[in-house]
Every structure is written in C-alpha cells, then in structure tokens.
Design a protein around this motif. Structure first.
Motif, short mmCIF file in Angstrom:
data_model
loop_
_atom_site.label_atom_id
_atom_site.label_comp_id
_atom_site.label_asym_id
_atom_site.label_seq_id
_atom_site.Cartn_x
_atom_site.Cartn_y
_atom_site.Cartn_z
N GLU A 132 -49.56 -9.67 7.45
CA GLU A 132 -49.46 -9.52 6.00
C GLU A 132 -50.83 -9.18 5.44
O GLU A 132 -51.83 -9.76 5.85
CB GLU A 132 -49.00 -10.83 5.36
N ARG A 142 -51.61 -11.66 -4.05
CA ARG A 142 -50.26 -11.40 -3.57
C ARG A 142 -50.33 -10.94 -2.13
O ARG A 142 -51.40 -10.58 -1.63
CB ARG A 142 -49.55 -10.35 -4.44
N ARG A 143 -49.18 -10.98 -1.48
CA ARG A 143 -49.15 -10.56 -0.08
C ARG A 143 -48.13 -9.46 0.12
O ARG A 143 -47.13 -9.39 -0.59
CB ARG A 143 -48.80 -11.75 0.81
N CYS A 144 -48.40 -8.62 1.11
CA CYS A 144 -47.51 -7.51 1.41
C CYS A 144 -47.55 -7.27 2.91
O CYS A 144 -48.63 -7.23 3.50
CB CYS A 144 -48.00 -6.28 0.65
N ASP A 148 -45.13 -2.38 4.99
CA ASP A 148 -44.73 -1.87 3.67
C ASP A 148 -45.93 -1.43 2.82
O ASP A 148 -45.79 -1.16 1.63
CB ASP A 148 -43.97 -2.97 2.89
N PHE A 149 -47.12 -1.38 3.43
CA PHE A 149 -48.36 -1.18 2.67
C PHE A 149 -48.59 0.27 2.28
O PHE A 149 -49.28 0.58 1.33
CB PHE A 149 -49.53 -1.70 3.53
N VAL A 157 -50.01 0.67 -1.52
CA VAL A 157 -49.42 -0.09 -2.64
C VAL A 157 -50.49 -0.68 -3.56
O VAL A 157 -50.16 -1.25 -4.59
CB VAL A 157 -48.53 -1.25 -2.13
#
Lengths: 281, 159
Positions: A132, A142-144, A148-149, A157
């Motif tokens: 993440e 926040r985390r991603c 999905d980055f 993102v």
C-alpha cells in the motif's frame, strides 16, 4: 527560463505546507528521472521541493502490520537492506537491476513509483506483495494499493498537495514464494522490454493464492485479474501455462525501439510461465 | 536567477561558494572549482563520465543539482592520489593499458574505487555489475576489467 526555486525542508509539515501553497511544485527525490527530463525539455523554470532531508523519509523499518519503506529510500538501500532481502526478495532484486550503480545511489523507490513509467522495475514486486502506498497531505493521510496507484503513463492518483510518504508491505503468508523477471536487451542501464513479478502461495501442492503483475506492456503497470479461480488448483505446469496465457491476453503492449507488440506478448507468456514455475517449485 | 550558498567538502577541503540553483554538481566542480578531471559526456546520467563520490557513494554529478550537495563530502578524481603516489586503481589503469582516449577514465576509476570498496576481491560478474554505469567507446572494456583485477590484487597485497 532556467530558473529553479529550491526548498529542502527537514520537517514533513513544512513540505506539505509548501506543496499546498505551490500547486505547480515538483517533488525532487533522487532526481535521476526529473533532472534528466528537465534537461531534455530545455531547462524550464521549476519550483522544486527536495524531500531527501525530511525526517524518516529514507527509513526502512519493520512494523506490526508490515515492512515500511520510506519514499526517499534509495534503490541501493532497498537492494541491500536485510529485511527486504529476507522477506521481500524480489523487491531487492528489482531494485538491484534499476539503471546503474550511480543511478541506484541517487534514485529512490518513491520516485520510481511516482514517475509512473509503465516499465518501472520496483512496481511489479510492490504490486504482487500487496503493498500500500501511504499518501500524506495537509488534510491527513490516506492509503492506496500500489496496483491502483497508476492512472496513465506518468500519471498517478496523487492529487495537488499530496505527497507519497512510503509503502507498507504486509508480511508474506507462510508458503508463499515470489519470482521476478526483467526481460531486456542488455543487463545494465536499460529499461525492461517486459517486466514480470509473480507471488504464489502454495499449500500441499495446491494454489492458495496467486498474483501476477506486468511491466512495460501497457500504459500503466498491469495487475492481472481473474486469477481467483485458480485457488484450489494444482500448482503445476498446466496451471502456469494457463495463467501465462491469461496474462498475455491482458497485456496491451506497443511497438517501440525495445520490441514489437507481438514479441512483447510472447515474452509476457514466456516470462510469466517461467516465473510461476519457480514460484510453484 | 536564484543563487544559493553551497557549503560542502571537496577532496577534503571545505568550500563555501555561491551557486545558481539550476547548476549541476558537475558544473560547479568544473567551472567554479576548476576541477576539470570530472568529465561531462552525455549529461543525462547514462555514460558515467561525470561519476564522483558523494558521501562515499558514486553518483553521476550531471544529474545532481549543486544545491543538493549542501553539507556533503565529494571526492573527485583529483582527490584520489596522495601527495607522491597515485591511487592503486589509477596506477593499475596505467599499468594495464586501460586508457585510450581517456575521456571515460576518471568516471571509470571512481566506479572501480567504489566497486573495490564493496567487493575487495570481486568476481568477474561483480566487476561487470559494478562498472555497468560507465561507458567506454575505445577499449572494449577488457583492459579496464584487467586493471580492476590488478588493482584488487595490489590492494590486497597479492601483487
């Protein structure tokens, strides 16, 4: 033209304040992509926020929920770190094949991800390890998931005012094994023609979980989807071939100086198959 | 044009110089300090001719902004030899005939020094890996390879 304003704070709060006020500011870490590109496009004016001096930004530390790697950790640090080598060996491997010795002494893992080149070597291991990204801004954290980055070539993102702080890599499950391949024309100082990372958890000869990520064969790094159906299947050559065919189908390569579309598709198949064979062994 | 004061140590000597924020470390070394041993080849980090040691690690000084070197310790090719003696790597390059046009040599020597710091007795693969950020268009690399071998032996007292 030619003017650079340069700010290198030691405190994260100062960096975030600067990013908030300077919407056009570019984040400078190792500079191996940014400075080279800046020269190539004719030395335009830039506002630079150098993040190398921010406290703890280069840290690699073992936490409860996983290994934290700071965005400012250099490739050489990732390559030689004992915890990375022990728990996330293909990330260390990927870091060791980025550019050259000199590049790895400057370039950071955060920069490799934020530059968002589809061929970035450390991205595919981060994806298959389920890493993440930890993103901070004045508003908070926040985390991603790294998978999905990316939103396009050079695009992520990250919103205006946001800064990548680092990554959290959950510790791998018992019985899982990862493999990596950088398929290129030569060993040193080259981008991948095709990059592959796989991570498979095998229990009693059967697949529990398998993840595959591809580099340099699409506008962004590709996380191969639809692999859930292999849970419970035998971890054998036939499964490896089936997954490799699925990966080949999802690859969307272009033809360029490093290889044609067709060649890249073939190499996706071959390298995924080869990596899975290793991971299943 | 923005100017900043840069404080750093080059070859053991402290410097305080005013630099433009858009200057690279290579530019400051060459144009402000007159250390012309550091060459600029490609200017984009590919060829390694501008390699210097920054805090003990090799970097391509054409990709480092001078302001980023604040507080650092730099060693250039001029800083390797002692008063009366060349560095063993420099001597080995001469003895092995590892130099032709010479343009890549300073960077190649700096990378060889760093490589032997990490692996005092390197394998063939480690030598190639350690030098893969330095291009040489003359020698075909074999003599350079032999020079690193020779330097390694001498530094370990075997030759």
């Amino acid at each position: 033209m030619f003017n650079i304003s340069y700010f290198a704070p030691a405190k994260l709060s100062e960096a975030l304040e600067y990013l908030y006020e300077h919407k056009e500011a570019k984040v400078l870490a190792g500079g191996t992509d940014l400075i080279a590109k800046w020269k190539k496009i004719g030395h335009p004016d830039m506002e630079l926020l150098d993040i190398r001096n921010i406290e703890n930004f280069a840290e690699i530390s073992e936490g409860k929920d996983g290994l934290f790697i700071g965005a400012g950790a250099k490739m050489a640090a990732v390559q030689y770190n004992s915890a990375v080598n022990e728990k996330f060996p293909i990330l260390a491997w990927a870091a060791s094949v980025v550019g050259s010795v000199q590049v790895r002494n400057l370039a950071t893992i955060g920069g490799n991800i934020c530059n968002a080149a589809p061929s970035a070597d450390t991205v595919t291991p981060l994806i298959v390890y389920g890493a993440e990204a930890v993103i901070v801004s004045k508003k908070g954290e926040r985390r991603c998931l790294v998978k999905d980055f990316f939103t396009g070539p050079g695009k992520t993102v990250l919103q205006s005012g946001e800064l990548l702080k680092g990554f959290v890599l959950p510790y791998p499950e018992k019985g899982s094994k990862a493999a990596f391949s950088k398929h290129g024309r030569r060993i040193g100082m080259d981008l991948a023609t095709v990059g592959v990372a796989v991570n498979a958890c095998v229990d009693g000869g059967k697949i529990k979980d398998v993840k595959v990520a591809l580099g340099a064969v699409g506008p962004t790094p590709i996380y191969v989807t639809g692999l859930e159906k292999f849970a419970g299947a035998m971890a054998n050559e036939a499964a490896a071939e089936e997954i490799a065919a699925l990966a080949e189908k999802q690859a969307k390569p272009i033809t360029d100086v490093r290889g044609t579309e067709e060649y890249r598709k073939d190499m996706v198949y071959e390298n995924v198959r080869k990596c899975l064979k290793k991971a299943f062994a | 044009m923005e100017v900043k004061e840069l404080n750093f140590v080059v070859n053991g000597k402290p410097y305080k110089v005013d630099v433009r924020t858009n200057w690279t470390l290579a530019q400051v070394l060459r144009e402000k300090l007159g250390l012309l041993g550091t060459k600029v080849g490609c200017g984009e980090g590919e060829c390694g001719a501008c390699t210097v040691l920054m805090n003990g690690e090799t970097v391509t000084s054409c990709l480092v902004l001078a302001v980023q070197a604040e507080g650092s310790e730099i060693t250039t090719i001029e800083g390797l030899a002692s008063a009366d003696k060349l560095h063993p790597v420099q001597q080995a390059f001469i003895d092995a005939g590892a130099i032709q046009c010479g343009y890549c040599t300073p960077g190649m020597v700096m990378s060889a020094v760093a490589l032997l710091n990490r692996y005092p007795d390197p394998t063939d693969e480690q030598i190639r890996y350690g030098l893969n950020g330095n291009l040489c268009r003359c020698t075909g690399y074999q003599k350079i390879f032999e020079a690193v071998r020779l330097a390694s032996k001498r530094m370990r007292g075997e030759a």
